[in-house]
Design an enzyme around this catalytic site. Structure first.
Site, short mmCIF file in Angstrom:
data_model
loop_
_atom_site.label_atom_id
_atom_site.label_comp_id
_atom_site.label_asym_id
_atom_site.label_seq_id
_atom_site.Cartn_x
_atom_site.Cartn_y
_atom_site.Cartn_z
N ASP A 267 -7.81 3.62 2.90
CA ASP A 267 -8.33 2.32 3.34
C ASP A 267 -9.18 2.45 4.59
O ASP A 267 -9.43 1.45 5.29
CB ASP A 267 -7.17 1.36 3.62
CG ASP A 267 -6.78 0.55 2.38
OD1 ASP A 267 -7.38 0.77 1.32
OD2 ASP A 267 -5.87 -0.29 2.48
N ASP B 141 8.27 -2.28 2.07
CA ASP B 141 9.29 -1.31 1.66
C ASP B 141 10.67 -1.96 1.57
O ASP B 141 11.39 -1.78 0.58
CB ASP B 141 9.31 -0.12 2.63
CG ASP B 141 9.26 -0.56 4.10
OD1 ASP B 141 9.38 -1.77 4.37
OD2 ASP B 141 9.10 0.32 4.96
#
Length: 537
Positions: free
Chosen positions: A150, A303
């Protein structure tokens, strides 16, 4: 407040004498005398009727919370002791057999594994993580490495692409993937990576952040847990820190994270087969991820979000304490503060969104739901931050002005001492730093409390994602110099807290009799040092 006004009130006679001389009258003097007496009386009544009782109630609440934190800490360490005494390691509890190549099938008995490496402008570490992933001892035709870049810096993008091309020329199945935007940050990148057609052939997913370097045998040690135990969805390794000795701040972080893995992760894995995924150094069963809905970017802790959703479906998690992956700690105070904001804001925001979902869940027993809501979220992710900051940095210092309020010694000495010792045993080599660690943790509790409040009430920075700055191999890389300009180094929040606690310490030294000033002077110093930016590299 009365103590601050008292010196001013003591000067009123001088002022009144001057006024008497100027106006030749006693009426004004009598009026001002009356005002001073009324103010003093009002303050004493307000203090006795409202402030002292309220403060006593707050102290009682803090005492109750301190006992809850104490019980939780003792419980987790008893579980750790149980694991050691009775050798209840994952290899003994779950079936585990080493991977062996089949004479007839060759590598076909090895499952397909996808390795994802998300990164963003990781100039200093991208070679380390990509190289470590490509060196994993797993059949090359059964392994796919996916670099999710990214980056916004064209120079870094080119370097990462060239690194992937280099490994591809060595017959490594590596894919360099980019997307048009950074929507969802890390979660968005991981979700985008899962959409590629070649991912569908994979059974397991290993994730490593850009600064993580797994050992070559990592998959050989982790994957067998998933192959031989179909009820297991996640195998999590612990982190080992390559730059823990860089500075005092990294030593403090090592102590905190070692306790997190030794106590929180190991106890959760042993007693409940559930814990929070650490976002990296773990291997997922793809079927479990898909059943739970995959990655979601509704919070900054994608997560933990995934782990909770998978856990509520009845899947089990395994934490392998002796399976370590090298990683890097943030060595700059600013980077560490941003990281701690994300780690405290995200869980608070997640429990806000998931409480009712957990309560109404029908797939797991009520005790597991209670554990997730109370122990995992409420106590460890919310209450601990508030309690640490308000009790040790606000309530205790302020109590020196309210001698009517009695705070028992067991809450200020015995309970915190036991909790500290239980935490410090996770890093024996740093035991002599335990006092510095406690003071530093109290400073960071202020930032964690702020992040928790933002997460709970969805404040302006609730979805802020600042990538933690890394310096790469600190043995071979020169540390970035600390900015020498004082205005850019100064942290006003820490300075203000340090000055307030210092004032409390001075007052207690002059008028108190409980020797609380010994702690207050040290805590004030810790805040002031952090306030002027002399923390980290």
């Amino acid at each position: 407040m009365f103590l601050l006004l008292k010196p001013l009130l003591s000067l009123h006679d001088l002022s009144l004498n001057l006024l008497s001389v100027m106006f030749h009258g006693e009426t004004l003097k009598a009026s001002v005398d009356g005002v001073g007496i009324n103010m003093s009386t009002m303050w004493r009544e307000t203090r006795n009727v409202f402030i002292v009782p309220l403060f006593k109630c707050i102290v009682v609440m803090c005492l109750i919370i301190s006992l809850l934190v104490f019980v939780e800490s003792v419980y987790m360490n008893l579980v750790v002791l149980y694991v050691k005494l009775f050798n209840r390691k994952p290899e003994k509890v779950y079936k585990w057999e080493a991977m062996q190549e089949d004479m007839e099938l060759g590598h076909q008995n090895y499952p397909m594994v996808l390795v994802q490496i998300p990164m963003y402008n990781e100039r200093e570490v991208f070679e380390l993580s990509i190289g470590a992933a490509c060196r994993l001892t797993w059949p090359s035709d059964r392994l796919i490495v996916q670099v999710l870049d990214d980056s916004t810096d064209p120079a870094i993008m080119e370097l990462v692409s060239m690194e992937c091309t280099k490994w591809a020329s060595k017959d490594i199945n590596i894919n360099y993937e980019r997307r048009e935007n950074r929507n969802g940050y890390k979660a968005g990148a991981l979700k985008h990576g899962m959409r590629h057609s070649y991912v569908k052939q994979c059974q397991y997913l290993a994730i490593f952040d850009a600064d993580f370097q797994p050992e070559p045998d990592y998959l050989q040690r982790a994957i067998p847990f998933l192959i031989h135990n179909p009820e297991v969805a996640l195998v999590q390794a612990r982190w080992r820190f390559v730059n823990a000795n860089t500075c005092l701040m990294t030593r403090m972080q090592e102590m905190s994270l070692n306790y997190h893995f030794m106590a929180e992760q190991q106890s959760g894995s042993t007693r409940h087969a559930f814990f929070g995924f650490n976002g990296t150094a773990g291997v997922w069963r793809m079927v479990a991820m898909e059943e739970a809905g995959g990655w979601k970017d509704r919070t900054t802790v994608e997560d933990m979000d995934l782990a909770v959703r998978v856990g509520l479906l009845g899947w089990k998690f395994i934490f392998v304490n002796d399976l370590e992956v090298k990683s890097e700690l943030p060595s700059q105070f600013k980077a560490f503060r941003f990281q701690q904001h994300r780690w405290s804001c995200g869980p608070a925001n997640l429990i806000r969104k998931m409480t009712m979902e957990i309560i109404h869940n029908k797939r797991v027993k009520i005790w597991k739901k209670f554990y997730v809501i109370y122990s995992f979220f409420f106590l460890r992710k919310i209450v601990v931050h508030f309690f640490t900051y308000f009790f040790y940095c606000v309530i205790l210092p302020t109590s020196v002005f309210l001698p009517e309020v009695n705070i028992p010694n067991w809450s200020t000495i015995y309970v915190p001492s036991v909790i500290t010792l239980l935490s410090a045993i996770a890093t024996p080599r740093s035991f002599y730093l335990v006092i510095f660690w406690v003071l530093f943790e109290n400073v960071m509790a202020m930032h964690r409390t702020k992040g928790t409040l933002i997460g709970l009430f969805e404040g302006g920075r609730v979805n802020e994602w600042v990538v933690t700055e890394k310096l790469g191999d600190t043995l071979n890389t020169k540390l970035l110099p600390q900015n020498g300009r004082l205005p850019k180094r100064v942290n006003l929040k820490e300075m203000m807290m340090g000055i307030y606690i210092l004032c409390c310490a001075c007052y207690d030294f002059a008028f108190g009799n409980a020797f609380l000033y010994l702690y207050l002077f040290m805590q004030a110093t810790a805040f002031l040092i952090s306030g002027v930016g002399f923390v980290g590299t």
